[in-house]
Write a protein that holds these residues in place. Structure first.
Motif, PDB file in Angstrom:
ATOM      1  N   PRO A 257       1.312 -10.293 -10.489  1.00 43.37           N
ATOM      2  CA  PRO A 257       0.959 -11.538 -11.188  1.00 43.37           C
ATOM      3  C   PRO A 257      -0.543 -11.802 -11.141  1.00 43.37           C
ATOM      4  N   THR A 260      -3.895 -16.836 -12.442  1.00 42.26           N
ATOM      5  CA  THR A 260      -3.383 -18.003 -13.180  1.00 42.26           C
ATOM      6  C   THR A 260      -1.877 -18.137 -13.000  1.00 42.26           C
ATOM      7  N   GLN A 261      -1.162 -17.033 -13.088  1.00 42.92           N
ATOM      8  CA  GLN A 261       0.284 -17.083 -12.903  1.00 42.92           C
ATOM      9  C   GLN A 261       0.651 -17.514 -11.491  1.00 42.92           C
ATOM     10  N   ARG A 264       0.023 -21.359 -11.254  1.00 43.09           N
ATOM     11  CA  ARG A 264       1.037 -22.103 -11.995  1.00 43.09           C
ATOM     12  C   ARG A 264       2.379 -22.030 -11.281  1.00 43.09           C
ATOM     13  N   GLY A 265       2.689 -20.873 -10.689  1.00 37.28           N
ATOM     14  CA  GLY A 265       3.932 -20.767  -9.937  1.00 37.28           C
ATOM     15  C   GLY A 265       3.946 -21.694  -8.732  1.00 37.28           C
TER      16      GLY A 265
END
Length: 515
Positions: A257, A260-261, A264-265
Motif C-alpha cells: 500500500p 496515502t492508502q 486513509r486506512g
C-alpha cells in the motif's frame, strides 16, 4: 454496528468476521444466568450486563491510542514528503555525478586498454623478429667451421700453443670433445650486441609493466571509491527496509500500500472504532436506565462495581452512571416500554464482547499500518543519511580526480616513449637477423670458394709435376749428351778453348712461388 434508533432499537450488531479472529478485552460475564432466559431479566442479570458494559468501556484506551497514531501519522507524512523531495533531488544530482565519474573512469581504463592492445601488437612484432633471429643464431651455433679453414688459421697465426690453451679452457667449461677443437660460426659473431639489445628490450618491457601497474593501482582506487558509494546507497536501502520487508511469493501478488492508502486506512479504522465505541456507550446508558427503573438497582450496581475493582471506577464520557447512585426520580416509563427496553438490553448484551473485539481488531490494524508508515519514514531517513555520506565521498573523489587524470596522461606519454624504443630495437633485431643471415650466406660462398681454390691448386700442382717430370727428362738427356760429347772430343780439345765444355747442365725445378 449501527447507531441506536429510539425508543429501544438494538445498538449492537456483531461483526462475525472480527469476533472470531480476536479476543475480548475482558472475560464474558461469569454469572450462572449468562444463557438466554425466557421473560424479563432479573436484577442480578441486569447488574451482570451493567458490569460487562462498564468493562467494555475500557476500550477507550484504544481510541486514545488511535488518536495518537493519527496525529503521529500526520507528522510522519509531512516528514516523509519533505525527505522524499530532498532525497529525490539529491539522488538525481548523485546519479549525474556518478555517470560523469564512470565516464571518466572508463576513459582512463580505455587509455590503458588501448595501450595494452598496442603493446600486444608491438610485442608480437618483437617476438616474431626475435624468433627469426633465434633461428639464425641456432643455425650459426650448429654450423661447424670447416677443419681445413681452422688449420689454415692456426698455421697462419702460429697459434698452436694458444690452441692447446684453448683446449684446456674448453675442458674446464665442460664442452664436448668435438667442441674443443671445432669452432662454429657463432664463435665469430659479437654476442654482446645481441645480449645488450635483449637487455634493453627487457628493460623497456619492465618499464611498461611498471607504468601499467601504477595505472591499474589508480584505477583500483577509483573503482573502490565508486564501489563504496554504491554500497552506501544500497546499505541505506537495506537499513531502511530491514528484515521485515522480505517478501514471500504471496506478498508479491499484492502490491504494497502507498502512504496515502495507509493513512486513509488508519482514518477509516479510527472512524469505525469511534462508531463502535459510541454504540458501547449507548448500551451502557441503556443498562443504567434499566437499573434506574428496577427496584434496588442503584445499590446492586454500586456493590457490583465495588467488587469488580478500581479499574472499572473510571468516569465514562457521556455516561449517566452518577445519577444511578443518587436518589433521583427516573423518567416515567410504562410496563410495555420497560419490557421492550429489557428485551433490547438482553439482545445487545450478548454482542458486547464481539464489539469490543472488533474495536481491538481495528486498533491492531492501525498499529500495523502505522508500523508500515514508520518504515517509510525510516527508509526516507536512511536514504537521506546515505545520500549525505555519498556527498562526502563524492567530495573525496573530486579531490583525487585530477591525480587520476594526470596518471592517465603520464601513462599515455610513457607508453608512447616505450613503444618508440621497442620499435627501434625491433628494427635493430631485424638488422642483426639480416647481418647474420648474410654471414651464413657468405660462409656458404666461402666454402664454395675454398673448393674452387683447392681444385685450381690441384690442377696447378698436377701441371707443375708434369712439367717437372719433363724437365727432369730433359736434364737427364742433356747430362747424357754432355758425357757423350766429353768422351768423344774431350781429349782433343784444349781446356781453355771453352771453359764450360766440361760443366754440368742447369737443373730446372718447378715450385710454388712464396707468398
Amino acid at each position: 454496528m449501527t447507531n441506536p434508533s429510539p425508543p429501544y432499537a438494538s445498538v449492537l450488531v456483531p461483526d462475525m468476521s472480527s469476533s472470531e479472529s480476536s479476543a475480548s478485552d475482558s472475560p464474558p460475564p461469569s454469572s450462572p444466568e449468562a444463557s438466554v432466559q425466557q421473560g424479563p431479566p432479573s436484577l442480578e442479570r441486569i447488574v451482570v450486563h451493567f458490569v460487562a458494559a462498564k468493562r467494555s468501556l475500557t476500550s477507550t484506551s484504544h481510541l486514545w491510542r488511535a488518536n495518537e497514531l493519527v496525529t503521529r501519522s500526520r507528522a510522519l507524512i509531512e516528514e516523509i514528503a519533505v525527505l522524499n523531495a530532498r532525497n529525490t533531488f539529491a539522488r538525481h544530482g548523485v546519479d549525474d555525478q556518478l555517470d560523469i565519474l564512470h565516464a571518466i573512469r572508463d576513459g582512463v581504463a580505455e587509455s590503458g586498454d588501448l595501450a595494452g592492445d598496442e603493446s600486444k601488437t608491438t610485442v608480437a612484432s618483437l617476438d616474431a623478429a626475435n624468433d627469426r633471429l633465434q633461428v639464425t643464431l641456432k643455425k650459426l651455433q650448429q654450423t661447424v667451421v670447416d677443419s681445413s679453414l681452422q688449420r689454415a688459421v692456426a698455421s697462419a697465426e702460429g697459434t698452436e700453443g694458444l690452441e692447446d690453451h684453448s683446449r684446456e679452457d674448453a675442458s674446464k667449461r665442460g664442452d664436448p670433445a668435438d667442441r674443443r677443437t671445432n669452432k662454429t660460426l657463432y664463435d665469430f659473431i659479437d654476442e654482446n650486441s645481441h645480449t645488450d639489445l635483449l637487455s634493453s628490450l627487457h628493460a623497456l618491457i619492465d618499464s611498461y609493466n611498471d607504468a601499467k601497474d601504477t595505472l591499474n593501482a589508480g584505477l583500483g582506487t577509483f573503482d573502490d571509491a565508486l564501489r563504496t558509494i554504491a554500497d552506501t546507497l544500497q546499505q541505506g536501502i537495506i537499513t531502511s527496509s530491514g528484515p521485515q520487508t522480505k517478501r514471500t511469493l504471496y506478498d508479491s501478488l499484492t502490491p504494497a500500500p502507498t502512504i496515502t492508502q495507509l493513512f486513509r486506512g488508519m482514518e477509516e479504522h479510527a472512524a469505525e472504532m469511534a462508531t463502535l465505541f459510541q454504540n458501547l456507550v449507548s448500551h451502557y446508558d441503556l443498562c443504567v436506565t434499566a437499573l434506574k427503573h428496577t427496584d434496588g438497582g442503584g445499590e446492586a450496581a454500586k456493590r457490583a462495581m465495588q467488587q469488580a475493582g478500581a479499574t472499572l471506577m473510571k468516569p465514562v464520557p457521556g455516561a449517566e452512571e452518577e445519577s444511578l447512585y443518587q436518589k433521583t426520580i427516573p423518567e416515567p416509563m410504562s410496563d410495555e416500554e420497560r419490557i421492550e427496553m429489557l428485551r433490547v438490553l438482553e439482545g445487545d448484551a450478548s454482542q458486547v464482547e464481539d464489539v469490543s473485539s472488533e474495536i481491538k481488531d481495528h486498533s491492531d490494524g492501525m498499529e500495523a499500518q502505522y508500523e508500515q508508515l514508520s518504515r517509510h519514514a525510516l527508509e526516507a531517513r536512511a536514504n537521506q543519511k546515505a545520500l549525505r555520506t555519498v556527498l562526502d565521498q563524492l567530495l573525496d573523489i573530486k579531490t583525487a580526480l585530477p591525480a587520476h587524470i594526470h596518471a592517465s596522461r603520464d601513462f599515455h606519454d610513457t607508453w608512447q616513449s616505450i613503444r618508440s624504443g621497442i620499435a627501434d630495437r625491433t628494427e635493430d633485431l631485424a638488422g642483426l637477423h639480416v647481418t647474420f643471415d648474410e654471414f651464413l650466406a657468405s660462409y656458404a660462398s666461402l666454402l664454395r670458394e675454398v673448393d674452387r681454390r683447392k681444385a685450381a691448386e690441384g690442377q696447378m700442382r698436377r701441371l707443375a709435376a708434369q712439367a717437372q717430370k719433363e724437365l727432369d727428362k730433359l736434364f737427364a738427356a742433356d747430362g747424357a749428351a754432355r758425357e757423350e760429347f766429353t768422351r768423344e772430343v774431350g781429349g782433343s780439345l784444349p781446356g781453355d778453348i771453352w771453359p764450360g765444355a766440361r760443366e754440368a747442365g742447369v737443373r730446372w725445378e718447378v715450385r710454388s712461388a712464396e707468398r
